[in-house]
Scaffold this active site. Structure first.
Site, mmCIF file in Angstrom:
data_model
loop_
_atom_site.group_PDB
_atom_site.id
_atom_site.type_symbol
_atom_site.label_atom_id
_atom_site.label_comp_id
_atom_site.label_asym_id
_atom_site.label_seq_id
_atom_site.Cartn_x
_atom_site.Cartn_y
_atom_site.Cartn_z
ATOM 1 N N GLU A 58 0.860 -1.177 0.000
ATOM 2 C CA GLU A 58 0.000 0.000 0.000
ATOM 3 C C GLU A 58 0.905 1.239 0.000
ATOM 4 O O GLU A 58 1.872 1.312 0.757
ATOM 5 C CB GLU A 58 -0.891 -0.051 1.251
ATOM 6 C CG GLU A 58 -1.639 1.205 1.576
ATOM 7 C CD GLU A 58 -2.566 1.685 0.464
ATOM 8 O OE1 GLU A 58 -3.149 0.840 -0.236
ATOM 9 O OE2 GLU A 58 -2.677 2.904 0.310
ATOM 10 N N CYS A 106 -5.651 6.084 5.628
ATOM 11 C CA CYS A 106 -5.523 4.770 4.989
ATOM 12 C C CYS A 106 -6.847 4.013 4.995
ATOM 13 O O CYS A 106 -7.600 4.072 5.961
ATOM 14 C CB CYS A 106 -4.468 3.956 5.738
ATOM 15 S SG CYS A 106 -4.182 2.339 5.036
ATOM 16 N N CYS A 124 -6.195 0.234 7.305
ATOM 17 C CA CYS A 124 -6.191 0.167 8.772
ATOM 18 C C CYS A 124 -6.893 1.359 9.421
ATOM 19 O O CYS A 124 -6.407 1.874 10.439
ATOM 20 C CB CYS A 124 -4.763 0.070 9.280
ATOM 21 S SG CYS A 124 -3.790 1.528 8.821
ATOM 22 N N HIS A 174 -6.366 3.785 13.199
ATOM 23 C CA HIS A 174 -6.228 5.240 13.288
ATOM 24 C C HIS A 174 -7.354 5.824 14.137
ATOM 25 O O HIS A 174 -7.133 6.694 14.983
ATOM 26 C CB HIS A 174 -6.216 5.864 11.897
ATOM 27 C CG HIS A 174 -4.913 5.685 11.181
ATOM 28 N ND1 HIS A 174 -3.764 6.335 11.553
ATOM 29 C CD2 HIS A 174 -4.566 4.894 10.136
ATOM 30 C CE1 HIS A 174 -2.755 5.962 10.762
ATOM 31 N NE2 HIS A 174 -3.222 5.080 9.899
ATOM 32 N N ARG A 226 -0.310 -3.794 11.227
ATOM 33 C CA ARG A 226 1.131 -3.793 10.945
ATOM 34 C C ARG A 226 1.983 -3.489 12.165
ATOM 35 O O ARG A 226 3.195 -3.535 12.100
ATOM 36 C CB ARG A 226 1.436 -2.793 9.815
ATOM 37 C CG ARG A 226 1.026 -3.318 8.478
ATOM 38 C CD ARG A 226 0.694 -2.223 7.468
ATOM 39 N NE ARG A 226 -0.001 -2.841 6.350
ATOM 40 C CZ ARG A 226 -1.284 -3.210 6.390
ATOM 41 N NH1 ARG A 226 -2.020 -2.984 7.472
ATOM 42 N NH2 ARG A 226 -1.842 -3.815 5.370
ATOM 43 N N SER A 267 4.314 1.467 9.881
ATOM 44 C CA SER A 267 5.170 1.514 8.686
ATOM 45 C C SER A 267 6.164 2.664 8.754
ATOM 46 O O SER A 267 7.189 2.635 8.070
ATOM 47 C CB SER A 267 4.321 1.600 7.416
ATOM 48 O OG SER A 267 3.572 0.414 7.270
ATOM 49 N N CYS A 274 2.956 -0.079 4.559
ATOM 50 C CA CYS A 274 1.904 0.795 4.025
ATOM 51 C C CYS A 274 2.454 2.210 4.043
ATOM 52 O O CYS A 274 2.507 2.851 5.077
ATOM 53 C CB CYS A 274 0.626 0.718 4.838
ATOM 54 S SG CYS A 274 -0.535 2.000 4.316
ATOM 55 N N CYS A 329 0.290 5.260 5.081
ATOM 56 C CA CYS A 329 0.290 5.536 6.513
ATOM 57 C C CYS A 329 1.617 6.123 6.975
ATOM 58 O O CYS A 329 1.669 6.947 7.871
ATOM 59 C CB CYS A 329 0.051 4.244 7.296
ATOM 60 S SG CYS A 329 -1.680 3.779 7.432
HETATM 61 NI NI1 NFE Z 1 -2.067 1.985 5.917
HETATM 62 FE FE1 NFE Z 1 -1.540 0.871 8.876
HETATM 63 C C1 NFE Z 1 -1.559 -0.696 9.590
HETATM 64 C C2 NFE Z 1 -1.428 1.864 10.377
HETATM 65 S S1 NFE Z 1 0.428 1.425 8.342
HETATM 66 S S2 NFE Z 1 -2.078 0.173 6.855
HETATM 67 O O1 NFE Z 1 -1.642 -1.709 9.893
HETATM 68 O O2 NFE Z 1 -1.413 2.544 11.217
HETATM 69 O O3 NFE Z 1 1.597 0.831 9.110
#
Ligand code: NFE
Length: 535
Positions: free
Chosen positions: A13, A61, A64, A68, A447, A470, A514, A517
């Site tokens: 991503e 994102c 996920c 957030h 992640r 990420s 990702c 993110c």
């Molecule tokens: Ni955009 Fe996420 C996850 C977050 S990125 S996918 O899992 O926060 O590391």
């Protein structure tokens, strides 16, 4: 010395470029992980009402958003002073939503992103048997070939050739499951949407709990969807990861990484807990390291004060480590040492890797019997030591085991929800929210460790930061000369064929990066930071 650039790294991503330097034996001597996208969503939050942070940061994102929303919610609850006020139903529903998000994310990562590094879908091109999923893949390939248009196959091609090792039967089975995984993902999204209105970007996660009202009807339907997903995990996901590991056992020795793992913990297990770093969570908070002899350290506690970000190799003006709550960076696109939009997130000045591996190892070392049995099952099957987990295959195995453990636990959570009982702490937006405050939310995304940070002044957002797993994974060289985890995993890798550097992308994809993110930018006063023309 040769430079090898993979840009973009596909089947992840967001936008990531990997640049490595190879010596005369094609061994990686240096690596750069470069986030090539500029996000800047935090700028949208400046001067807004604090409650806007939850829906807006979810837009970072689509994979996920739940994490957030929850990290943002925890940051607000801390700033508002009601971290310990979430009712039991709200706490459990948060776990259920986050659980469904873990399931869909892990399944999509393995089947639709990473598995294609190991599974040869072209095995299905001449398929004529009874499997409906394989018939669809065969028809899909045939349509593109008949039209002489390979771009129609862009989800599969181009790819690096030269190391597909599964048998024809193994490739067919995994390809069939590739199609079935789409259905499992859909069911996870649907169940999530029952309690948050929609998915992605559900509306129901708010400071104080969850607004979606559970009923016997939607709980029963969620249980039914969960059962189908559990069957998929047990019958397809776990066996397919084992089959890949059996065919590619050398990947237990690839991509070791930094050897330090970090987890903020996820899935709250008790009510009325104000401190996020010590509250009881299904996957525990903690840091743990492995030494060069393969010995694990004891699990250390999390101290939010030790989290920092610097910008030595990122296009931002400040380079020194800053506590995220004070982070306020300006872009510097001419910075000589920079090569990425990803800042360098560190813990106590050291490089740490978050993610399913971190969660599994922290819980393993803490004596969690379920995790120990699952992990020991894998290690025994491959006659491998615990150190083998710190690898490309170890990351895939940890994610698959976690997926099963979470799905199994979710049945219990769905049974615990009380229809008709309160799901959200009630407060008045006009009268009960403080005009000033600071907060951070520590949680786990699929992640890995996620944190949101907020400063409120005069009832509006004065500063906001979102640091994702990420960001930790894809971070570059810091001011102390330390490479980020992905870079460390790449250094030392031998590339067999520089035209097909499959070793590199397998290492990178095992982290499930990702970049949507990972990149971020903070500018509280709304100045224009740069102008970009995309050709
Ligand atoms: Ni955009 Fe996420 C996850 C977050 S990125 S996918 O899992 O926060 O590391």
């Amino acid at each position: 010395m040769t430079k090898l650039i993979v840009d973009p790294v596909t089947r992840i991503e967001g936008h990531l470029k990997i640049e490595v330097t190879l010596d005369n034996n094609n061994q990686v001597t240096d690596a750069k992980s470069c986030g090539t996208m500029f996000r800047g969503i935090e700028t949208l939050l400046a001067d807004r009402h604090p409650l806007d942070a939850v829906p807006i940061t979810q837009r970072i994102c689509g994979v996920c958003p739940t994490s957030h929303a929850t990290a943002s919610t925890l940051a607000l609850e801390k700033a508002f002073g009601f971290l310990d006020k979430v009712p039991t139903n709200g706490r459990i529903l948060r776990n259920i939503n986050q659980g469904f998000n873990f399931l869909q994310s892990h399944i999509v990562h393995f089947y639709h992103l990473a598995a294609l590094d190991y599974v040869d879908v072209t095995a299905a091109a001449d398929y004529t048997g009874p499997d409906a999923a394989l018939q669809k893949v065969a028809a899909f390939i045939k349509r593109a070939l008949d039209a002489n248009d390979m771009s129609q196959l862009s989800i599969f091609y181009p790819r690096y050739e030269g190391d597909y090792r599964l048998s024809k039967e193994g490739n067919l089975k995994a390809t069939s499951n590739y199609v079935k995984a789409l259905e499992a993902r859909r069911l996870a999204h649907e169940a999530h949407a029952m309690f948050t209105g929609k998915m992605p970007h559900g509306q129901g996660v708010v400071p104080g709990g969850i607004t979606g009202m559970p009923t016997y009807d939607n709980l029963t339907r969620a249980l039914s969807k969960l059962q189908t997903i559990k069957d998929f995990i047990n019958d397809c996901y776990i066996p397919d990861v084992v089959a890949v590991a059996e065919a590619y056992p050398d990947y237990f020795e690839s991509g070791r990484g930094c050897g330090n793992l970090i987890s903020f913990g996820v899935f709250d297990m008790e009510d009325n807990q104000a401190d996020q770093t010590t509250r009881k969570r299904f996957f525990n908070q903690g840091i743990i390291s492995i030494d060069n002899n393969g010995n694990l350290s004891a699990v250390g506690a999390i101290d939010a004060q030790k989290i920092s970000e610097s910008a030595k190799s990122a296009w931002f003006k400040d380079s020194a480590a800053i506590w995220p709550l004070n982070g306020n960076s300006e872009a510097d696109i001419k910075k000589a040492s920079a090569y990425s939009w990803v800042k360098e997130t560190r813990y106590d000045g050291e490089v740490y890797e978050p993610g399913p591996l971190a969660r599994m190892v922290v819980n393993y070392a803490n004596g969690d019997k379920t995790v120990q049995d699952a992990v020991n099952g894998v290690l025994n099957h491959f006659s491998a030591p615990a150190a083998a987990l710190f690898s490309t295959l170890g990351r895939h195995a940890a994610r698959a085991l976690e997926c099963k453990i979470v799905a199994d636990k979710m049945t219990e959570w769905l049974m615990q929800v009380q229809p008709g009982s309160q799901t959200v702490y009630k407060y008045s937006i006009e009268d009960d929210l403080p005009e000033e405050g600071e907060g951070y939310g520590l949680w786990e995304a699929p992640r890995g460790a996620i944190s949101h940070w907020i400063k409120i002044k005069n009832s509006v957002i004065a500063n906001y930061q979102a640091i994702t797993p990420s960001t930790w994974h894809a971070s570059g060289l810091d001011e102390n000369g330390q490479h980020g985890p992905i870079e460390q995993s790449l250094i030392g890798t031998k590339v067999k064929d520089t035209d097909n550097p499959f070793e590199l992308v397998r290492i990178v994809r095992a982290y499930d990066p990702c970049l949507a993110c990972a990149v971020h930018l903070v500018k509280a006063n709304g100045q224009k930071l740069g102008q970009f023309r995309v050709a």
